[in-house]
Design an enzyme around this catalytic site. Structure first.
Site, PDB file in Angstrom:
ATOM      1  N   VAL A 166       0.674  -1.402   0.162  1.00 58.90           N
ATOM      2  CA  VAL A 166      -0.075  -0.243  -0.138  1.00 58.90           C
ATOM      3  C   VAL A 166       0.886   1.729  -0.171  1.00 58.90           C
ATOM      4  O   VAL A 166       0.435   2.496  -0.962  1.00 58.90           O
ATOM      5  CB  VAL A 166      -0.963   0.193   1.093  1.00 58.90           C
ATOM      6  N   GLU A 191     -10.433   5.430   5.748  1.00 54.93           N
ATOM      7  CA  GLU A 191     -11.224   5.258   5.553  1.00 54.93           C
ATOM      8  C   GLU A 191     -10.908   3.371   4.413  1.00 54.93           C
ATOM      9  O   GLU A 191     -11.510   2.612   4.212  1.00 54.93           O
ATOM     10  CB  GLU A 191     -11.026   6.120   3.865  1.00 54.93           C
ATOM     11  N   GLY A 214     -10.851  -1.928   1.261  1.00 50.55           N
ATOM     12  CA  GLY A 214      -9.932  -1.025   0.139  1.00 50.55           C
ATOM     13  C   GLY A 214      -9.965  -0.016   0.108  1.00 50.55           C
ATOM     14  O   GLY A 214     -10.679   0.987   0.269  1.00 50.55           O
ATOM     15  N   LYS A 225     -13.145  -5.501  10.534  1.00 48.39           N
ATOM     16  CA  LYS A 225     -14.214  -4.402   9.579  1.00 48.39           C
ATOM     17  C   LYS A 225     -15.156  -4.132  10.094  1.00 48.39           C
ATOM     18  O   LYS A 225     -16.110  -3.790  10.667  1.00 48.39           O
ATOM     19  CB  LYS A 225     -14.051  -5.252   8.258  1.00 48.39           C
TER      20      LYS A 225
HETATM   21  P1  NDP Z   1       2.973  -4.795   3.418  1.00 48.33           P
HETATM   22  O1  NDP Z   1       3.818  -5.746   4.323  1.00 48.33           O
HETATM   23  O2  NDP Z   1       3.489  -4.403   2.040  1.00 48.33           O
HETATM   24  O3  NDP Z   1       4.431  -3.489   4.547  1.00 48.33           O
HETATM   25  C1  NDP Z   1       4.144  -2.972   5.303  1.00 48.33           C
HETATM   26  C2  NDP Z   1       5.236  -2.561   5.086  1.00 48.33           C
HETATM   27  O4  NDP Z   1       5.699  -1.567   6.691  1.00 48.33           O
HETATM   28  C3  NDP Z   1       6.561  -2.328   4.812  1.00 48.33           C
HETATM   29  O5  NDP Z   1       7.384  -1.457   3.514  1.00 48.33           O
HETATM   30  C4  NDP Z   1       7.568  -2.643   5.936  1.00 48.33           C
HETATM   31  O6  NDP Z   1       9.182  -2.456   5.630  1.00 48.33           O
HETATM   32  C5  NDP Z   1       7.337  -1.667   7.068  1.00 48.33           C
HETATM   33  N1  NDP Z   1       7.660  -1.817   8.668  1.00 48.33           N
HETATM   34  C6  NDP Z   1       7.670  -3.048   8.932  1.00 48.33           C
HETATM   35  N2  NDP Z   1       7.366  -3.134  10.381  1.00 48.33           N
HETATM   36  C7  NDP Z   1       7.593  -1.603  10.526  1.00 48.33           C
HETATM   37  C8  NDP Z   1       9.007  -1.015  11.354  1.00 48.33           C
HETATM   38  N3  NDP Z   1       8.518  -1.519  12.499  1.00 48.33           N
HETATM   39  N4  NDP Z   1       8.586   0.368  11.593  1.00 48.33           N
HETATM   40  C9  NDP Z   1       9.330   1.252   9.758  1.00 48.33           C
HETATM   41  N5  NDP Z   1       8.659   0.214   8.985  1.00 48.33           N
HETATM   42  C10 NDP Z   1       8.151  -1.306   9.266  1.00 48.33           C
HETATM   43  O7  NDP Z   1       1.963  -4.026   4.329  1.00 48.33           O
HETATM   44  P2  NDP Z   1       0.746  -3.956   3.440  1.00 48.33           P
HETATM   45  O8  NDP Z   1       1.340  -2.338   2.587  1.00 48.33           O
HETATM   46  O9  NDP Z   1      -0.171  -5.062   2.998  1.00 48.33           O
HETATM   47  O10 NDP Z   1      -0.510  -3.169   4.223  1.00 48.33           O
HETATM   48  C11 NDP Z   1      -0.541  -2.326   5.123  1.00 48.33           C
HETATM   49  C12 NDP Z   1      -1.388  -2.025   6.131  1.00 48.33           C
HETATM   50  O11 NDP Z   1      -2.407  -1.513   4.781  1.00 48.33           O
HETATM   51  C13 NDP Z   1      -2.017  -3.249   6.518  1.00 48.33           C
HETATM   52  O12 NDP Z   1      -3.349  -2.838   7.741  1.00 48.33           O
HETATM   53  C14 NDP Z   1      -3.115  -3.803   6.054  1.00 48.33           C
HETATM   54  O13 NDP Z   1      -3.704  -3.953   7.039  1.00 48.33           O
HETATM   55  C15 NDP Z   1      -3.601  -2.923   5.166  1.00 48.33           C
HETATM   56  N6  NDP Z   1      -4.127  -3.058   4.454  1.00 48.33           N
HETATM   57  C16 NDP Z   1      -3.496  -3.519   2.848  1.00 48.33           C
HETATM   58  C17 NDP Z   1      -4.217  -4.066   2.026  1.00 48.33           C
HETATM   59  C18 NDP Z   1      -3.572  -4.609   0.918  1.00 48.33           C
HETATM   60  O14 NDP Z   1      -4.572  -5.482   0.228  1.00 48.33           O
HETATM   61  N7  NDP Z   1      -2.380  -4.606   0.464  1.00 48.33           N
HETATM   62  C19 NDP Z   1      -5.738  -3.339   1.778  1.00 48.33           C
HETATM   63  C20 NDP Z   1      -6.303  -2.913   2.367  1.00 48.33           C
HETATM   64  C21 NDP Z   1      -5.554  -2.385   4.091  1.00 48.33           C
HETATM   65  P3  NDP Z   1      10.370  -2.797   4.642  1.00 48.33           P
HETATM   66  O15 NDP Z   1       8.962  -2.793   3.542  1.00 48.33           O
HETATM   67  O16 NDP Z   1      11.029  -2.368   5.592  1.00 48.33           O
HETATM   68  O17 NDP Z   1       9.632  -4.629   4.449  1.00 48.33           O
HETATM   69  N1  HSE Z   2      -6.719  -9.863   3.158  1.00 49.92           N
HETATM   70  C1  HSE Z   2      -7.572  -8.821   2.715  1.00 49.92           C
HETATM   71  C2  HSE Z   2      -9.200  -9.258   1.768  1.00 49.92           C
HETATM   72  C3  HSE Z   2      -6.776  -7.767   2.344  1.00 49.92           C
HETATM   73  O1  HSE Z   2      -8.554 -10.442   1.691  1.00 49.92           O
HETATM   74  O2  HSE Z   2      -9.527  -8.798   1.599  1.00 49.92           O
HETATM   75  C4  HSE Z   2      -7.733  -6.195   2.693  1.00 49.92           C
HETATM   76  O3  HSE Z   2      -7.857  -6.128   3.663  1.00 49.92           O
END
Ligand code: NDP
Ligand code: HSE
Length: 429
Positions: free
Chosen positions: A16, A130, A135, A206
């Site tokens: 994200v 949001e 999503g 959710k």
């Molecule tokens: P990712 O695992 O892809 O990304 C997580 C990021 O956080 C990475 O860049 C990671 O660093 C960084 N990170 C982890 N730990 C730390 C720390 N201690 N300090 C600083 N940075 C840190 O997760 P997503 O992007 O998939 O998800 C992010 C959020 O969005 C979550 O809350 C998820 O539930 C929510 N979300 C995700 C969706 C999706 O489709 N993916 C949909 C809706 C909500 P590094 O890159 O170095 O590993």
């Molecule tokens: N794992 C979740 C899904 C991502 O499959 O809908 C969005 O929250």
């Protein structure tokens, strides 16, 4: 337009976060025009600083997220790390150091939303999320703002894309659960550890958020009844088809008929093919909202993925930046109604029960008597079988979950009932 930029700290640059950064860069001029001030990416906190991140100035990258949120010149912190800690502490630290927060973190908001809202209020800052539910689909803002003058009675939706993909594959190909999960994993929908999705934890978080906003009541994660979808079988789909239904993992938040309490639950359920949610395919999400004045509203779209989720994050970012420039804050937590959250036993719905029974005189009467004794009215019964054994499918009228539970317990004790093959709720009629 104000020339001094608003400074944004991005916590997390994964699926994200990397899309949030990309859109902030490629749409910078439009965002500035919409906000009334330029927005500047002031820092990006990650875990692995050496990873190559396209479009991100390496000078902005840090592993010290705490120092970034404590800088004092940050206007908005965008938290897309996920999980409870360090996200929670980083968000409260951000408020204390003058920043508003946009988060996509459903797990954290569902668990600690009340405390985080209180921290935002204490410091006169915004907390927007949001992207935490479904999503890209606008849901939090419509519930929190567009429907603020209405009375929401029910929120019924598919809020997990991974499980919808699996169930859709089972429905359309006749595949079993494991086969469909393997396909979802191969295509990148399911994570290596799919527990949060398939066991309903993600959807329950959710549901807690949606119920809290819809009913102006604090709904804790523990208040949400949760059943995953790992036990759904190809035979359940065959039964559903015979009833003109399909099976979906639903999040259902309801106000009781007397208006005095609410319930929130996540479980697989049969839903008629004529219901709009039955036609939500693949990894899409859709949420049906029923309110007193507006009637039925349906929200549909991609519930996950970097770019769709970033769209929701950016929408919040624009709103929070506008508030900041106007010296205002947006709506905070609204929990004034403080309605009690009733247990699952109080939920009233219909049930599809599949029993393996002995095929001999009096068995049907015995089974029917157990239903009657527990006050559960039978709508239809279908029997098929041979060689002294039969499969009995009973569909009930509306009954409480407690009454149905008592019925099933008593059925299991009958010598003539060899087993309860499946129990599935029937929704959306
Ligand atoms: P990712 O695992 O892809 O990304 C997580 C990021 O956080 C990475 O860049 C990671 O660093 C960084 N990170 C982890 N730990 C730390 C720390 N201690 N300090 C600083 N940075 C840190 O997760 P997503 O992007 O998939 O998800 C992010 C959020 O969005 C979550 O809350 C998820 O539930 C929510 N979300 C995700 C969706 C999706 O489709 N993916 C949909 C809706 C909500 P590094 O890159 O170095 O590993
Ligand atoms: N794992 C979740 C899904 C991502 O499959 O809908 C969005 O929250």
């Amino acid at each position: 337009m104000r020339t001094r930029p608003l400074k944004v700290a991005l916590l997390g640059c994964g699926v994200v976060g990397s899309e949030v950064a990309r859109i902030m860069t490629t749409h910078a001029a439009d965002l500035a025009a919409r906000i009334g001030a330029p927005v500047e990416l002031a820092g990006v906190a990650v875990r692995r600083p050496d990873k190559v991140r396209e479009g991100i100035d390496p000078a902005l990258v840090t592993t010290d997220a705490t120092a970034l949120v404590k800088r004092g010149d940050i206007d908005v912190v965008v938290e897309v790390i996920g999980g409870i800690e360090p996200a929670r502490t980083l968000i409260t630290t951000a408020f204390a150091h003058g920043a508003s927060v946009v988060s996509a973190n459903k797990a954290l908001i569902a668990q600690d939303g009340a405390a985080l809202h209180a921290a935002a209020d204490e410091h006169g800052k915004d907390l927007y999320y949001e992207a935490a539910v479904a999503g890209a689909i606008p849901l939090i803002r419509p519930l929190r703002e567009s429907l603020a003058g209405d009375k929401v009675n029910r929120v019924l939706g598919i809020v997990n894309g991974t499980t919808n993909f699996i169930l859709d594959a089972m429905d359309s190909t006749g595949a079993g659960y494991q086969e469909a999960l393997d396909e979802a994993t191969a295509l990148g929908y399911a994570e290596a550890d799919p527990t949060a999705d398939v066991e309903g934890f993600d959807a329950a978080a959710k549901a807690a958020i949606l119920a809290g906003i819809a009913f102006h009541t604090r709904v804790r994660l523990d208040d949400v009844y949760r059943e995953g979808m790992t036990e759904v079988t190809a035979a359940d789909f065959a039964s559903a088809k015979e009833m003109g239904c399909t099976i979906k993992l639903l999040a259902i938040c309801e106000r009781a008929a007397d208006g005095g309490s609410v319930t929130a639950r996540v479980h697989p359920a049969m839903i008629p093919l004529s219901h709009p949610l039955a036609n939500v395919r693949e990894a899409y999400n859709a949420v049906f909202v029923e309110s007193e004045a507006a009637g039925q509203l349906m929200f549909y779209g991609p519930g996950a993925g970097g770019s769709p989720t970033a769209s929701a994050v950016l929408g919040d970012l624009v709103a929070v930046c506008r508030n900041r420039i106007g010296g205002a804050t947006g709506p905070g937590e609204s929990a004034y109604a403080a309605l009690p959250v009733s247990p699952m036993g109080d939920v009233v719905t219909r049930y599809h029960i599949s029993l393996d029974v002995a095929d001999k005189p009096g068995v049907l009467a015995q089974v029917a008597t157990v239903f009657a004794e527990h006050g559960v009215s039978i709508d239809t019964v279908r029997q098929s079988g041979k060689d002294g054994e039969a499969s009995l499918v009973v569909v009930t009228h509306r009954a409480s979950d407690a009454a149905l539970g008592g019925t099933v317990e008593a059925l299991r004790k009958l010598d003539t009932v060899r087993g309860v093959a499946s129990i599935m709720r029937v929704e959306g009629e």
